[in-house]
Motif scaffolding. Structure first.
Motif, PDB file in Angstrom:
ATOM      1  N   ALA A  42       0.350  -1.466  -0.085  1.00 20.35           N
ATOM      2  CA  ALA A  42       0.235   0.411  -0.332  1.00 20.35           C
ATOM      3  C   ALA A  42       0.748   1.217   0.052  1.00 20.35           C
ATOM      4  O   ALA A  42       0.303   2.249   0.759  1.00 20.35           O
ATOM      5  CB  ALA A  42      -1.072  -0.160   1.189  1.00 20.35           C
ATOM      6  N   GLU A  43       1.604   1.009  -0.933  1.00 17.80           N
ATOM      7  CA  GLU A  43       3.018   1.966  -0.339  1.00 17.80           C
ATOM      8  C   GLU A  43       1.893   3.788  -1.052  1.00 17.80           C
ATOM      9  O   GLU A  43       2.727   4.541  -0.773  1.00 17.80           O
ATOM     10  CB  GLU A  43       3.896   2.115  -1.714  1.00 17.80           C
ATOM     11  N   LYS A  44       1.101   3.455  -1.671  1.00 19.05           N
ATOM     12  CA  LYS A  44       0.134   5.061  -2.205  1.00 19.05           C
ATOM     13  C   LYS A  44      -0.107   6.054  -0.368  1.00 19.05           C
ATOM     14  O   LYS A  44      -0.064   6.506  -0.369  1.00 19.05           O
ATOM     15  CB  LYS A  44      -0.991   4.994  -2.996  1.00 19.05           C
ATOM     16  N   ARG A  45       0.112   4.625   0.835  1.00 14.35           N
ATOM     17  CA  ARG A  45      -0.393   5.404   1.757  1.00 14.35           C
ATOM     18  C   ARG A  45       0.404   5.840   2.167  1.00 14.35           C
ATOM     19  O   ARG A  45       0.767   6.685   2.919  1.00 14.35           O
ATOM     20  CB  ARG A  45      -0.598   4.263   2.576  1.00 14.35           C
ATOM     21  N   LEU A  46       1.545   5.526   1.831  1.00 12.95           N
ATOM     22  CA  LEU A  46       2.876   6.828   2.490  1.00 12.95           C
ATOM     23  C   LEU A  46       3.234   8.150   2.167  1.00 12.95           C
ATOM     24  O   LEU A  46       3.557   9.285   3.110  1.00 12.95           O
ATOM     25  CB  LEU A  46       4.353   6.338   1.567  1.00 12.95           C
ATOM     26  N   ARG A  47       2.295   8.709   1.387  1.00 13.73           N
ATOM     27  CA  ARG A  47       1.931  10.344   1.440  1.00 13.73           C
ATOM     28  C   ARG A  47       0.655  10.574   2.337  1.00 13.73           C
ATOM     29  O   ARG A  47      -0.535  10.196   3.100  1.00 13.73           O
ATOM     30  CB  ARG A  47       1.264  10.790  -0.134  1.00 13.73           C
ATOM     31  N   SER A  48       1.360  11.783   3.498  1.00 13.74           N
ATOM     32  CA  SER A  48       1.051  11.924   4.707  1.00 13.74           C
ATOM     33  C   SER A  48       0.063  12.720   3.582  1.00 13.74           C
ATOM     34  O   SER A  48      -1.019  13.655   2.765  1.00 13.74           O
ATOM     35  CB  SER A  48       1.391  13.919   4.625  1.00 13.74           C
ATOM     36  N   ASP A  49      -1.424  12.516   4.766  1.00 11.18           N
ATOM     37  CA  ASP A  49      -2.829  12.940   4.997  1.00 11.18           C
ATOM     38  C   ASP A  49      -2.960  14.570   5.122  1.00 11.18           C
ATOM     39  O   ASP A  49      -3.912  14.689   4.040  1.00 11.18           O
ATOM     40  CB  ASP A  49      -3.850  11.559   5.656  1.00 11.18           C
ATOM     41  N   HIS A  50      -1.868  15.136   5.765  1.00 10.70           N
ATOM     42  CA  HIS A  50      -1.722  16.642   5.846  1.00 10.70           C
ATOM     43  C   HIS A  50      -1.994  17.137   4.196  1.00 10.70           C
ATOM     44  O   HIS A  50      -1.813  18.254   4.754  1.00 10.70           O
ATOM     45  CB  HIS A  50      -1.353  16.571   7.176  1.00 10.70           C
ATOM     46  N   CYS A  51      -1.081  16.412   3.086  1.00 10.32           N
ATOM     47  CA  CYS A  51      -0.481  17.388   2.305  1.00 10.32           C
ATOM     48  C   CYS A  51      -1.834  18.260   1.485  1.00 10.32           C
ATOM     49  O   CYS A  51      -3.158  17.249   1.873  1.00 10.32           O
ATOM     50  CB  CYS A  51       0.241  16.186   1.425  1.00 10.32           C
ATOM     51  N   ALA A  52      -1.733  19.328   1.271  1.00  9.35           N
ATOM     52  CA  ALA A  52      -2.038  20.105   0.353  1.00  9.35           C
ATOM     53  C   ALA A  52      -2.050  18.848  -1.245  1.00  9.35           C
ATOM     54  O   ALA A  52      -0.411  18.542  -1.437  1.00  9.35           O
ATOM     55  CB  ALA A  52      -2.087  21.314   0.238  1.00  9.35           C
ATOM     56  N   PRO A  53      -2.700  19.119  -1.972  1.00  6.03           N
ATOM     57  CA  PRO A  53      -2.716  18.604  -3.353  1.00  6.03           C
ATOM     58  C   PRO A  53      -1.149  18.831  -4.233  1.00  6.03           C
ATOM     59  O   PRO A  53      -0.228  18.272  -4.846  1.00  6.03           O
ATOM     60  CB  PRO A  53      -3.483  18.951  -4.603  1.00  6.03           C
ATOM     61  N   GLU A  54      -0.472  20.490  -4.140  1.00  2.00           N
ATOM     62  CA  GLU A  54       0.804  20.901  -4.518  1.00  2.00           C
ATOM     63  C   GLU A  54       2.203  20.454  -2.744  1.00  2.00           C
ATOM     64  O   GLU A  54       3.159  20.991  -4.162  1.00  2.00           O
ATOM     65  CB  GLU A  54       0.712  22.468  -4.362  1.00  2.00           C
ATOM     66  N   ASP A  55       1.789  20.253  -2.189  1.00  2.10           N
ATOM     67  CA  ASP A  55       2.653  19.713  -1.545  1.00  2.10           C
ATOM     68  C   ASP A  55       3.500  18.664  -1.907  1.00  2.10           C
ATOM     69  O   ASP A  55       3.236  17.674  -2.297  1.00  2.10           O
ATOM     70  CB  ASP A  55       2.361  19.266   0.122  1.00  2.10           C
ATOM     71  N   PRO A  56       5.266  18.504  -1.961  1.00  2.00           N
ATOM     72  CA  PRO A  56       5.756  17.426  -2.122  1.00  2.00           C
ATOM     73  C   PRO A  56       5.869  16.478  -1.537  1.00  2.00           C
ATOM     74  O   PRO A  56       5.511  16.630  -0.370  1.00  2.00           O
ATOM     75  CB  PRO A  56       7.081  18.339  -2.394  1.00  2.00           C
ATOM     76  N   THR A  57       5.991  15.078  -1.750  1.00  3.96           N
ATOM     77  CA  THR A  57       6.358  14.120  -0.802  1.00  3.96           C
ATOM     78  C   THR A  57       7.862  13.432  -1.060  1.00  3.96           C
ATOM     79  O   THR A  57       8.003  12.730  -2.112  1.00  3.96           O
ATOM     80  CB  THR A  57       5.374  13.159  -0.684  1.00  3.96           C
ATOM     81  N   THR A  89      17.758   9.785  -2.032  1.00  2.00           N
ATOM     82  CA  THR A  89      16.298  10.282  -1.669  1.00  2.00           C
ATOM     83  C   THR A  89      15.528  10.180  -2.694  1.00  2.00           C
ATOM     84  O   THR A  89      15.686   8.994  -3.989  1.00  2.00           O
ATOM     85  CB  THR A  89      16.542  11.827  -2.579  1.00  2.00           C
ATOM     86  N   ARG A  90      14.136   9.535  -2.597  1.00  2.00           N
ATOM     87  CA  ARG A  90      12.886   8.528  -3.093  1.00  2.00           C
ATOM     88  C   ARG A  90      11.709  10.111  -2.328  1.00  2.00           C
ATOM     89  O   ARG A  90      10.937  10.085  -2.032  1.00  2.00           O
ATOM     90  CB  ARG A  90      12.544   7.405  -2.595  1.00  2.00           C
ATOM     91  N   SER A  91      10.647   9.298  -3.753  1.00  4.44           N
ATOM     92  CA  SER A  91       9.227  10.050  -4.169  1.00  4.44           C
ATOM     93  C   SER A  91       8.633   8.528  -4.510  1.00  4.44           C
ATOM     94  O   SER A  91       9.215   7.896  -5.017  1.00  4.44           O
ATOM     95  CB  SER A  91       9.337  11.366  -5.090  1.00  4.44           C
ATOM     96  N   PRO A  92       7.615   9.002  -3.399  1.00  3.32           N
ATOM     97  CA  PRO A  92       6.621   7.680  -3.772  1.00  3.32           C
ATOM     98  C   PRO A  92       5.432   7.991  -5.186  1.00  3.32           C
ATOM     99  O   PRO A  92       5.637   9.374  -5.496  1.00  3.32           O
ATOM    100  CB  PRO A  92       5.456   7.208  -2.894  1.00  3.32           C
ATOM    101  N   GLU A  93       5.164   7.191  -6.117  1.00  8.97           N
ATOM    102  CA  GLU A  93       4.105   8.066  -6.983  1.00  8.97           C
ATOM    103  C   GLU A  93       3.340   8.370  -5.986  1.00  8.97           C
ATOM    104  O   GLU A  93       2.647   8.419  -4.860  1.00  8.97           O
ATOM    105  CB  GLU A  93       3.086   6.477  -7.478  1.00  8.97           C
ATOM    106  N   TYR A  94       2.953   9.621  -6.814  1.00  7.82           N
ATOM    107  CA  TYR A  94       1.696  10.222  -5.857  1.00  7.82           C
ATOM    108  C   TYR A  94       0.835  11.370  -7.241  1.00  7.82           C
ATOM    109  O   TYR A  94       1.763  11.606  -8.026  1.00  7.82           O
ATOM    110  CB  TYR A  94       1.817  11.373  -4.765  1.00  7.82           C
ATOM    111  N   GLN A  95       0.059  11.987  -6.867  1.00  9.68           N
ATOM    112  CA  GLN A  95      -1.035  13.089  -7.896  1.00  9.68           C
ATOM    113  C   GLN A  95      -1.118  14.504  -7.199  1.00  9.68           C
ATOM    114  O   GLN A  95      -0.760  15.005  -5.864  1.00  9.68           O
ATOM    115  CB  GLN A  95      -2.726  12.826  -7.708  1.00  9.68           C
ATOM    116  N   ARG A  96      -0.223  15.553  -8.423  1.00  6.65           N
ATOM    117  CA  ARG A  96      -0.469  16.716  -7.395  1.00  6.65           C
ATOM    118  C   ARG A  96      -1.394  17.711  -8.701  1.00  6.65           C
ATOM    119  O   ARG A  96      -1.193  16.874 -10.035  1.00  6.65           O
ATOM    120  CB  ARG A  96       0.892  17.641  -8.013  1.00  6.65           C
ATOM    121  N   PRO A  97      -2.033  18.869  -8.154  1.00  5.76           N
ATOM    122  CA  PRO A  97      -2.319  19.302  -9.332  1.00  5.76           C
ATOM    123  C   PRO A  97      -1.569  19.577 -10.707  1.00  5.76           C
ATOM    124  O   PRO A  97      -0.678  19.902 -10.837  1.00  5.76           O
ATOM    125  CB  PRO A  97      -2.646  20.795  -9.586  1.00  5.76           C
ATOM    126  N   LYS A  98      -1.903  19.655 -12.135  1.00  2.81           N
ATOM    127  CA  LYS A  98      -2.212  19.959 -13.504  1.00  2.81           C
ATOM    128  C   LYS A  98      -0.892  21.644 -13.540  1.00  2.81           C
ATOM    129  O   LYS A  98      -1.775  22.183 -12.747  1.00  2.81           O
ATOM    130  CB  LYS A  98      -2.859  19.488 -14.825  1.00  2.81           C
TER     131      LYS A  98
END
Length: 170
Positions: free
Chosen positions: A62-77, A93-102
């Motif tokens: 469930a790596e998609k759960r690594l991103r903080s629930d407190h993040c705004a859409p534009e916040d990096p992970t 340095t690693r970043s998981p898959e996540y969505q950000r605004p276009k």
């Protein structure tokens, strides 16, 4: 392997950038990570494991759960860990898959997982590998332990203690 520094941003319970300076405890020999339930103790260990291996034991599958629930859409992970093996200092340095605004238009775009491996040489960081697969292959050689071995020998995850107690000696 000796850990020096961990940086977490948008990871687990941490929206804002958090830094753990392990070198500050170097003279102590051993130290304890302590705090109230939910303070983020396990997330610090998850961050180390995610940086080195691209996954965290508490989030198996469930790596998609690594991103903080407190993040705004534009916040990096991202997670970064500096460590030494032998006489060489490394930073991954690693970043998981996540969505950000276009950047243009409405909606979101999915950022693919990313990874960078740098070596500290004569006072500066030199890029050695890029991309999750290339970084993983290089780290296999550098660390010399698979993720499973690392989790059994170095970092015993909270939810793996029973497995440790029942493990065979091989």
């Amino acid at each position: 392997m000796r850990l020096h520094r961990l940086e977490l941003e948008g990871f687990g319970p941490f929206r804002d950038r958090q830094v753990v300076d392990f070198d500050a405890y170097e003279g102590d020999g051993i130290f304890l990570i302590t705090g109230r339930t939910g303070a983020g103790k396990s997330s610090v260990l998850d961050g180390v494991c995610f940086a080195l291996y691209g996954s965290a034991p508490r989030y198996d599958g469930a790596e998609k759960r690594l991103r903080s629930d407190h993040c705004a859409p534009e916040d990096p992970t991202r997670v970064s860990v500096e460590f030494t093996v032998g006489d060489r200092r490394w930073k991954v340095t690693r970043s998981p898959e996540y969505q950000r605004p276009k950047k243009r238009g409405e909606g979101f775009t999915t950022l693919a997982p990313d990874a960078h491996l740098d070596e500290y040489v004569e006072g500066e960081w030199i890029g050695r590998q890029r991309g999750p697969r290339n970084v993983a292959l290089e780290l296999d050689e550098i660390v010399g332990l698979s993720q499973q071995q690392f989790l059994q020998v170095i970092l015993l995850a909270q939810n793996r203690f029973a497995e440790f107690l029942l493990a065979k000696n091989d």
